[in-house]
Structures are given as structure tokens and as C-alpha cells.
Design an enzyme around this catalytic site. Sequence first.
Site, PDB file in Angstrom:
ATOM      1  N   LYS A   7      -0.206  -0.142  -4.140  1.00  0.00           N
ATOM      2  CA  LYS A   7      -1.414  -0.124  -4.437  1.00  0.00           C
ATOM      3  C   LYS A   7      -2.325   1.823  -3.712  1.00  0.00           C
ATOM      4  O   LYS A   7      -1.603   2.080  -3.182  1.00  0.00           O
ATOM      5  CB  LYS A   7      -2.629  -1.272  -3.446  1.00  0.00           C
ATOM      6  CG  LYS A   7      -4.233  -0.841  -3.698  1.00  0.00           C
ATOM      7  CD  LYS A   7      -5.042  -1.412  -2.511  1.00  0.00           C
ATOM      8  CE  LYS A   7      -4.914  -2.058  -1.103  1.00  0.00           C
ATOM      9  NZ  LYS A   7      -5.296  -0.951  -0.317  1.00  0.00           N
ATOM     10  N   ASP A  32       1.154  -1.322  -0.268  1.00  0.00           N
ATOM     11  CA  ASP A  32       0.108  -0.066  -0.281  1.00  0.00           C
ATOM     12  C   ASP A  32       0.938   1.356   0.003  1.00  0.00           C
ATOM     13  O   ASP A  32       1.528   0.954   0.927  1.00  0.00           O
ATOM     14  CB  ASP A  32      -1.102   0.263   1.464  1.00  0.00           C
ATOM     15  CG  ASP A  32      -2.575  -0.223   0.887  1.00  0.00           C
ATOM     16  OD1 ASP A  32      -2.626  -0.310  -0.583  1.00  0.00           O
ATOM     17  OD2 ASP A  32      -2.850  -0.503   2.222  1.00  0.00           O
ATOM     18  N   GLU A  76     -13.695  -1.902  -1.811  1.00  0.00           N
ATOM     19  CA  GLU A  76     -14.692  -2.051  -0.212  1.00  0.00           C
ATOM     20  C   GLU A  76     -15.455  -1.619   0.062  1.00  0.00           C
ATOM     21  O   GLU A  76     -16.270  -1.054  -0.117  1.00  0.00           O
ATOM     22  CB  GLU A  76     -12.878  -1.443   0.516  1.00  0.00           C
ATOM     23  CG  GLU A  76     -13.322  -2.005   1.901  1.00  0.00           C
ATOM     24  CD  GLU A  76     -12.336  -1.433   3.102  1.00  0.00           C
ATOM     25  OE1 GLU A  76     -11.090  -1.287   2.119  1.00  0.00           O
ATOM     26  OE2 GLU A  76     -12.462  -1.156   4.484  1.00  0.00           O
TER      27      GLU A  76
HETATM   28  O1  KIV Z   1      -4.808  -1.565   4.049  1.00  0.00           O
HETATM   29  C1  KIV Z   1      -4.995  -2.808   3.628  1.00  0.00           C
HETATM   30  O2  KIV Z   1      -4.965  -3.653   4.604  1.00  0.00           O
HETATM   31  C2  KIV Z   1      -6.271  -3.146   2.484  1.00  0.00           C
HETATM   32  C3  KIV Z   1      -6.904  -4.430   3.060  1.00  0.00           C
HETATM   33  C4  KIV Z   1      -8.341  -3.957   4.066  1.00  0.00           C
HETATM   34  C5  KIV Z   1      -7.907  -4.334   1.182  1.00  0.00           C
HETATM   35  O3  KIV Z   1      -6.244  -1.810   2.122  1.00  0.00           O
END
Ligand code: KIV
Length: 295
Positions: A139, A109, A208
Site C-alpha cells: 500500500k 505499507d 481515510e
Molecule cells: O497505517 C495504517 O494502519 C493505515 C490504516 C489506518 C489504513 O494506513
Amino acid sequence: MSTFTIDTSTSRATPSPVPGKRTTVPAIRSRKLPAENGFATAEPIVMLTAYTMRMAQLLDPHCDMLLVGDSLGQVIYGLPSTIPVTMEMMCAHGAAVVRGSWHALVAVDMPFGSYEGSPEQAFASASRIMKETGCAAVKLEGGEAMAPTIAFLSGRGIPVVGHVGLTPQAVNVLGGYGARGREEQEARKILADARAVADAGAFCIVVEGVLEDIATDVARNVAPPVIGIGASAECDGQVLVTDDMLGVFERTPRFVKRYDDLAARISAAAAMYASEVRDRSFPTSGQTYRPKSGS
Ligand code: KIV
């Protein structure tokens, strides 16, 4: 960066099976094909979050993708939201997960504030994450507003996982973590966001916390695989926060299925240990060192 550099000289590092060929971005992308009524995926994509080397080792054989989610802010660091998560946190945990895995594609992320300013800012942050962790993809959250950034990154060698619907980094705008898409206009916006992210080049999209029909609609109408969380069984794959599905926390969101009750099991083990330390029944001769015979 090596994907398999666990230091086996320390007694706690578990040597892992022979490294295989890691799942690639095109392999994930090609799991979804044009079908009669849009697009479909024969075998759903399995994704879980991982933040540590050992958890990555345990999950890797079962997963197509491991996500180093910024949920680590809450799960690991006890932060109130994902907003304070830093690049340093994501890079350190991303590198640990890459070291502990050999099969799954690892996506990391991008933390809040590291990509929204401009495509150039996003490129600098994403390339740092990829260099420091060895992950294959990043992401980022957001729909139409983030499409130019996703196109910028994808066109420059950075595979992007999109994230639409409930986007936790926008909690202060959304006003909470409730399911999205209850109003017609918002439902239309979620589909438009997913389309924009898909057209911009995201190779898969997390959806989500949206009403089931919206998630199903999104999955059928965009070409990249759609990974649901609090979404729909019709998505092309599913993701959960691993600690949620293991029952590490007493309270979990409605969409989580608890596959274990680790909180209770850890608590019981700690209680037993505490009791045995206090009554001196631990350690026993089996857990203490003595001179080697003959020396
Ligand atoms: O930060 C995270 O774990 C996520 C998932 C919930 C998709 O973005």
C-alpha cells in the site's frame, strides 16, 4: 517464502488450522461490480491491521485482508508519527503477519521515503517488501502524483492498494490529522485522486478521514473496491487499526468504534498478577515443577 512456517517446537506457538487457499488480488478486485448508478459491492470487504504473528492468527479467520500498516510506528514503537518508520520494521512485521495467516490477503505499507522519489525507487522497495515478507500487495499513500508509480508497479507484478484523503505520511503538509474535504476544491481533489489511482491500476483503495458524502461518491465512482476508515458505511469495505478497535489506547479518534476495553482488562490482569507475586499466592503447586512420580 512459505506462508505457514510457525515453529511449533516452541510451546507458545499455537498450531493453526489446516492452511486454506489464500484470498487473492483478483478475488478482492472482483468483489465490486458495475451497478445501476456506478459500481457496488454485495458483501463488504473486512480489513484490519496486524503487526504480529499471534494477532494475525486471531484476526485471519475473520478478515478478507490484513494490513501491516505503518501505523505500527505509533502503535508498536511509540513514534510520534509514521514518518520515521523504516523498511526494516515493515519487513519484519510483514513477515510475522504472513507467517501467522493463511486465509487473508496480506498487504504491507510502504514506509515514508521508500517510494516517492521515482517509480524505480518504488519498485526496488516494493519488491524487497514482497520478497522478505511473502505478502501479496503493498500500500502506498497519494493520489494523482503517485499514479505513474502505481502504474509502474502494477505493470510489473506488484499489486498496489492506493490510499487517498487523509494521508498520515503527509502530516507535515496537511498540518494535522483532521478530516479532509471540507472545502469544495479539496473534495473535488479527493475524487480526482481516487480516479487517478484507480485508472493507474490500484486493485483497491483506502479512503481515510474524509466527509461521508465524499467517501460515498468515491466508492460509487471508481471501479476498484474502496475501503473506508473514518469515511462512509457505503464504502466497499472497512478497515480499522486493530489496537484502536480493541480499546488498547485510552484515546481513540472519533471514527473508531471500540469493540473492547483491553487497556482496562490488561491493567486489571497485571494488577492482580503483581498483587499475587507480592503476597506469594503465585505460583501455586499447579504452576511449579516437581519430580515425576516413580523416578
Ligand atoms: O497505517 C495504517 O494502519 C493505515 C490504516 C489506518 C489504513 O494506513
